[in-house]
Design a protein around this motif. Structure first.
Motif, PDB file in Angstrom:
ATOM      1  N   ASN A  20       0.820  -1.214   0.000  1.00  0.00           N
ATOM      2  CA  ASN A  20       0.000   0.000   0.000  1.00  0.00           C
ATOM      3  C   ASN A  20       0.852   1.261   0.000  1.00  0.00           C
ATOM      4  O   ASN A  20       0.577   2.198  -0.747  1.00  0.00           O
ATOM      5  CB  ASN A  20      -0.934   0.014   1.217  1.00  0.00           C
ATOM      6  CG  ASN A  20      -2.301  -0.482   0.875  1.00  0.00           C
ATOM      7  OD1 ASN A  20      -2.959   0.068   0.009  1.00  0.00           O
ATOM      8  ND2 ASN A  20      -2.730  -1.537   1.533  1.00  0.00           N
ATOM      9  N   ILE A  21       1.874   1.281   0.832  1.00  0.00           N
ATOM     10  CA  ILE A  21       2.732   2.466   0.909  1.00  0.00           C
ATOM     11  C   ILE A  21       3.444   2.685  -0.422  1.00  0.00           C
ATOM     12  O   ILE A  21       3.452   3.793  -0.963  1.00  0.00           O
ATOM     13  CB  ILE A  21       3.734   2.327   2.072  1.00  0.00           C
ATOM     14  CG1 ILE A  21       2.994   2.397   3.413  1.00  0.00           C
ATOM     15  CG2 ILE A  21       4.825   3.388   1.989  1.00  0.00           C
ATOM     16  CD1 ILE A  21       3.819   1.946   4.608  1.00  0.00           C
ATOM     17  N   GLY A  22       4.039   1.632  -0.959  1.00  0.00           N
ATOM     18  CA  GLY A  22       4.750   1.754  -2.230  1.00  0.00           C
ATOM     19  C   GLY A  22       3.840   2.141  -3.381  1.00  0.00           C
ATOM     20  O   GLY A  22       4.190   2.991  -4.211  1.00  0.00           O
ATOM     21  N   GLY A  26       4.275   5.691  -5.262  1.00  0.00           N
ATOM     22  CA  GLY A  26       4.675   5.674  -6.666  1.00  0.00           C
ATOM     23  C   GLY A  26       3.597   6.047  -7.660  1.00  0.00           C
ATOM     24  O   GLY A  26       3.902   6.325  -8.828  1.00  0.00           O
ATOM     25  N   ALA A  27       2.339   6.074  -7.248  1.00  0.00           N
ATOM     26  CA  ALA A  27       1.234   6.313  -8.183  1.00  0.00           C
ATOM     27  C   ALA A  27       1.390   7.566  -9.043  1.00  0.00           C
ATOM     28  O   ALA A  27       1.147   7.510 -10.255  1.00  0.00           O
ATOM     29  CB  ALA A  27      -0.095   6.339  -7.433  1.00  0.00           C
ATOM     30  N   PRO A  28       1.792   8.699  -8.496  1.00  0.00           N
ATOM     31  CA  PRO A  28       1.903   9.891  -9.340  1.00  0.00           C
ATOM     32  C   PRO A  28       2.984   9.792 -10.418  1.00  0.00           C
ATOM     33  O   PRO A  28       3.002  10.579 -11.358  1.00  0.00           O
ATOM     34  CB  PRO A  28       2.264  11.010  -8.351  1.00  0.00           C
ATOM     35  CG  PRO A  28       1.881  10.510  -7.013  1.00  0.00           C
ATOM     36  CD  PRO A  28       2.036   9.020  -7.083  1.00  0.00           C
ATOM     37  N   PHE A  29       3.870   8.801 -10.297  1.00  0.00           N
ATOM     38  CA  PHE A  29       4.996   8.693 -11.223  1.00  0.00           C
ATOM     39  C   PHE A  29       4.849   7.537 -12.203  1.00  0.00           C
ATOM     40  O   PHE A  29       5.736   7.306 -13.033  1.00  0.00           O
ATOM     41  CB  PHE A  29       6.298   8.532 -10.434  1.00  0.00           C
ATOM     42  CG  PHE A  29       6.456   9.582  -9.384  1.00  0.00           C
ATOM     43  CD1 PHE A  29       6.769  10.889  -9.724  1.00  0.00           C
ATOM     44  CD2 PHE A  29       6.247   9.285  -8.042  1.00  0.00           C
ATOM     45  CE1 PHE A  29       6.888  11.872  -8.757  1.00  0.00           C
ATOM     46  CE2 PHE A  29       6.365  10.260  -7.066  1.00  0.00           C
ATOM     47  CZ  PHE A  29       6.685  11.556  -7.433  1.00  0.00           C
ATOM     48  N   GLU A  30       3.742   6.803 -12.102  1.00  0.00           N
ATOM     49  CA  GLU A  30       3.548   5.657 -12.973  1.00  0.00           C
ATOM     50  C   GLU A  30       3.539   6.095 -14.436  1.00  0.00           C
ATOM     51  O   GLU A  30       2.955   7.103 -14.790  1.00  0.00           O
ATOM     52  CB  GLU A  30       2.231   4.951 -12.609  1.00  0.00           C
ATOM     53  CG  GLU A  30       2.305   3.479 -12.811  1.00  0.00           C
ATOM     54  CD  GLU A  30       1.151   2.716 -12.201  1.00  0.00           C
ATOM     55  OE1 GLU A  30       0.798   1.691 -12.767  1.00  0.00           O
ATOM     56  OE2 GLU A  30       0.611   3.148 -11.157  1.00  0.00           O
ATOM     57  N   TRP A  31       4.186   5.306 -15.274  1.00  0.00           N
ATOM     58  CA  TRP A  31       4.295   5.522 -16.724  1.00  0.00           C
ATOM     59  C   TRP A  31       5.214   6.687 -17.087  1.00  0.00           C
ATOM     60  O   TRP A  31       5.273   7.090 -18.234  1.00  0.00           O
ATOM     61  CB  TRP A  31       2.923   5.719 -17.378  1.00  0.00           C
ATOM     62  CG  TRP A  31       2.096   4.471 -17.307  1.00  0.00           C
ATOM     63  CD1 TRP A  31       1.091   4.223 -16.425  1.00  0.00           C
ATOM     64  CD2 TRP A  31       2.235   3.297 -18.095  1.00  0.00           C
ATOM     65  NE1 TRP A  31       0.581   2.972 -16.627  1.00  0.00           N
ATOM     66  CE2 TRP A  31       1.261   2.376 -17.656  1.00  0.00           C
ATOM     67  CE3 TRP A  31       3.076   2.926 -19.128  1.00  0.00           C
ATOM     68  CZ2 TRP A  31       1.115   1.118 -18.215  1.00  0.00           C
ATOM     69  CZ3 TRP A  31       2.925   1.667 -19.696  1.00  0.00           C
ATOM     70  CH2 TRP A  31       1.953   0.795 -19.235  1.00  0.00           C
ATOM     71  N   LYS A  32       5.922   7.244 -16.107  1.00  0.00           N
ATOM     72  CA  LYS A  32       6.858   8.324 -16.410  1.00  0.00           C
ATOM     73  C   LYS A  32       8.274   7.787 -16.352  1.00  0.00           C
ATOM     74  O   LYS A  32       8.657   7.148 -15.376  1.00  0.00           O
ATOM     75  CB  LYS A  32       6.698   9.479 -15.417  1.00  0.00           C
ATOM     76  CG  LYS A  32       5.340  10.147 -15.509  1.00  0.00           C
ATOM     77  CD  LYS A  32       5.201  11.255 -14.504  1.00  0.00           C
ATOM     78  CE  LYS A  32       3.827  11.890 -14.618  1.00  0.00           C
ATOM     79  NZ  LYS A  32       3.596  12.891 -13.598  1.00  0.00           N
ATOM     80  N   TYR A  41       5.070  11.295   0.468  1.00  0.00           N
ATOM     81  CA  TYR A  41       3.991  11.399  -0.513  1.00  0.00           C
ATOM     82  C   TYR A  41       3.967  12.790  -1.147  1.00  0.00           C
ATOM     83  O   TYR A  41       4.185  13.790  -0.475  1.00  0.00           O
ATOM     84  CB  TYR A  41       2.634  11.121   0.139  1.00  0.00           C
ATOM     85  CG  TYR A  41       2.524   9.723   0.719  1.00  0.00           C
ATOM     86  CD1 TYR A  41       2.694   8.611  -0.083  1.00  0.00           C
ATOM     87  CD2 TYR A  41       2.252   9.533   2.056  1.00  0.00           C
ATOM     88  CE1 TYR A  41       2.595   7.328   0.439  1.00  0.00           C
ATOM     89  CE2 TYR A  41       2.149   8.257   2.593  1.00  0.00           C
ATOM     90  CZ  TYR A  41       2.322   7.169   1.778  1.00  0.00           C
ATOM     91  OH  TYR A  41       2.224   5.901   2.285  1.00  0.00           O
ATOM     92  N   THR A  42       3.678  12.820  -2.418  1.00  0.00           N
ATOM     93  CA  THR A  42       3.627  14.090  -3.142  1.00  0.00           C
ATOM     94  C   THR A  42       2.192  14.538  -3.384  1.00  0.00           C
ATOM     95  O   THR A  42       1.974  15.575  -3.996  1.00  0.00           O
ATOM     96  CB  THR A  42       4.353  13.965  -4.496  1.00  0.00           C
ATOM     97  OG1 THR A  42       3.706  12.942  -5.267  1.00  0.00           O
ATOM     98  CG2 THR A  42       5.821  13.625  -4.295  1.00  0.00           C
ATOM     99  N   GLN A  43       1.228  13.779  -2.911  1.00  0.00           N
ATOM    100  CA  GLN A  43      -0.180  14.112  -3.108  1.00  0.00           C
ATOM    101  C   GLN A  43      -0.896  14.150  -1.761  1.00  0.00           C
ATOM    102  O   GLN A  43      -0.448  13.539  -0.805  1.00  0.00           O
ATOM    103  CB  GLN A  43      -0.842  13.112  -4.075  1.00  0.00           C
ATOM    104  CG  GLN A  43      -1.000  11.701  -3.541  1.00  0.00           C
ATOM    105  CD  GLN A  43       0.236  10.805  -3.656  1.00  0.00           C
ATOM    106  OE1 GLN A  43       1.325  11.212  -3.319  1.00  0.00           O
ATOM    107  NE2 GLN A  43       0.038   9.590  -4.103  1.00  0.00           N
ATOM    108  N   LEU A  50      -4.283   5.475  -1.979  1.00  0.00           N
ATOM    109  CA  LEU A  50      -4.877   5.639  -3.301  1.00  0.00           C
ATOM    110  C   LEU A  50      -5.389   4.291  -3.808  1.00  0.00           C
ATOM    111  O   LEU A  50      -4.912   3.238  -3.387  1.00  0.00           O
ATOM    112  CB  LEU A  50      -3.831   6.165  -4.289  1.00  0.00           C
ATOM    113  CG  LEU A  50      -3.307   7.569  -4.046  1.00  0.00           C
ATOM    114  CD1 LEU A  50      -2.224   7.901  -5.065  1.00  0.00           C
ATOM    115  CD2 LEU A  50      -4.433   8.582  -4.136  1.00  0.00           C
ATOM    116  N   PRO A  51      -6.337   4.295  -4.729  1.00  0.00           N
ATOM    117  CA  PRO A  51      -6.713   3.034  -5.378  1.00  0.00           C
ATOM    118  C   PRO A  51      -5.470   2.416  -6.026  1.00  0.00           C
ATOM    119  O   PRO A  51      -4.607   3.126  -6.520  1.00  0.00           O
ATOM    120  CB  PRO A  51      -7.721   3.463  -6.438  1.00  0.00           C
ATOM    121  CG  PRO A  51      -8.230   4.789  -5.980  1.00  0.00           C
ATOM    122  CD  PRO A  51      -7.090   5.432  -5.243  1.00  0.00           C
ATOM    123  N   ASN A  52      -5.388   1.094  -6.007  1.00  0.00           N
ATOM    124  CA  ASN A  52      -4.203   0.409  -6.490  1.00  0.00           C
ATOM    125  C   ASN A  52      -4.628  -0.861  -7.222  1.00  0.00           C
ATOM    126  O   ASN A  52      -4.987  -1.850  -6.592  1.00  0.00           O
ATOM    127  CB  ASN A  52      -3.291   0.080  -5.297  1.00  0.00           C
ATOM    128  CG  ASN A  52      -1.996  -0.563  -5.690  1.00  0.00           C
ATOM    129  OD1 ASN A  52      -1.912  -1.270  -6.684  1.00  0.00           O
ATOM    130  ND2 ASN A  52      -0.980  -0.347  -4.891  1.00  0.00           N
TER     131      ASN A  52
END
Length: 187
Positions: A20-22, A26-32, A41-43, A50-52
């Motif tokens: 969950n933490i990871g 990492g969610a805001p950076f996915e596909w970058k 956290y940046t959000q 977040l949903p995962n």
């Protein structure tokens, strides 16, 4: 190997908290494609993860086993995938399109799949280690069945097998080099 309930619970809890933490971090950076220097956290989360989708699919596999038992196959997982997996992008979507077109595992994960060598399966491998703690042969078999849905027999599946075997063995072994050797032995 015999585990006491408290030790098993602590390891599974650590696994799921880390997932969950990871995933949230990492969610805001996915596909970058970039190097990220993140210390927190940046959000704004308001105390919620977040949903995962990676975690959600692992929860789906638990539901599958609750309803069908532990002797599940790739075909059983494919049935649940088509019913419940919502994401329709990259390997997830390609696998689902292929399954709904009548292709069975592992062909559904191979056919016209530009993402079959990607990380979509190994990032959901932890569930198999938690289901089969200290039993890497079983964790690897479950991971192979799972990964075949959206990766066929490609590198993405090999990565899932490696990770599941290593993670399963980590319930009983702490030596990192030994764990890597165990994971490699199943590929």
């Amino acid at each position: 190997m015999i585990f006491n309930a408290a030790d098993y619970r602590d390891k599974v809890l650590g696994c799921w908290l880390g997932k969950n933490i990871g995933g949230t971090l990492g969610a805001p950076f996915e596909w970058k494609r970039q190097v990220n220097n993140v210390t927190f956290y940046t959000q704004e989360l308001n105390g919620e993860p977040l949903p995962n989708d990676d975690l959600d699919i692992q929860l789906l596999w638990l539901l599958t086993m609750e309803e069908r038992g532990i002797d599940i196959t790739a075909h059983t997982l494919a049935e649940y995938w088509c019913l419940y997996v919502a994401p329709h992008w990259s390997e997830y979507g390609t696998g689902k399109i292929n399954m709904r077109s009548g292709l069975v595992p592992p062909l559904c994960g191979e056919y016209q799949n530009d993402f079959k060598d990607s990380c979509g399966a190994f990032i959901r491998s932890e569930i198999w280690a938690c289901i089969a703690p200290a039993l890497p042969v079983h964790a690897a078999a479950y991971a192979q069945a799972d990964a075949s849905l959206d990766h066929g027999g490609a590198e993405g599946t090999q990565a899932a097998i490696f990770c599941a075997a290593l993670e399963s063995a980590a319930f009983a072994i702490s030596d990192l080099r030994a764990l890597i050797e165990i994971g490699l032995s199943y590929m």
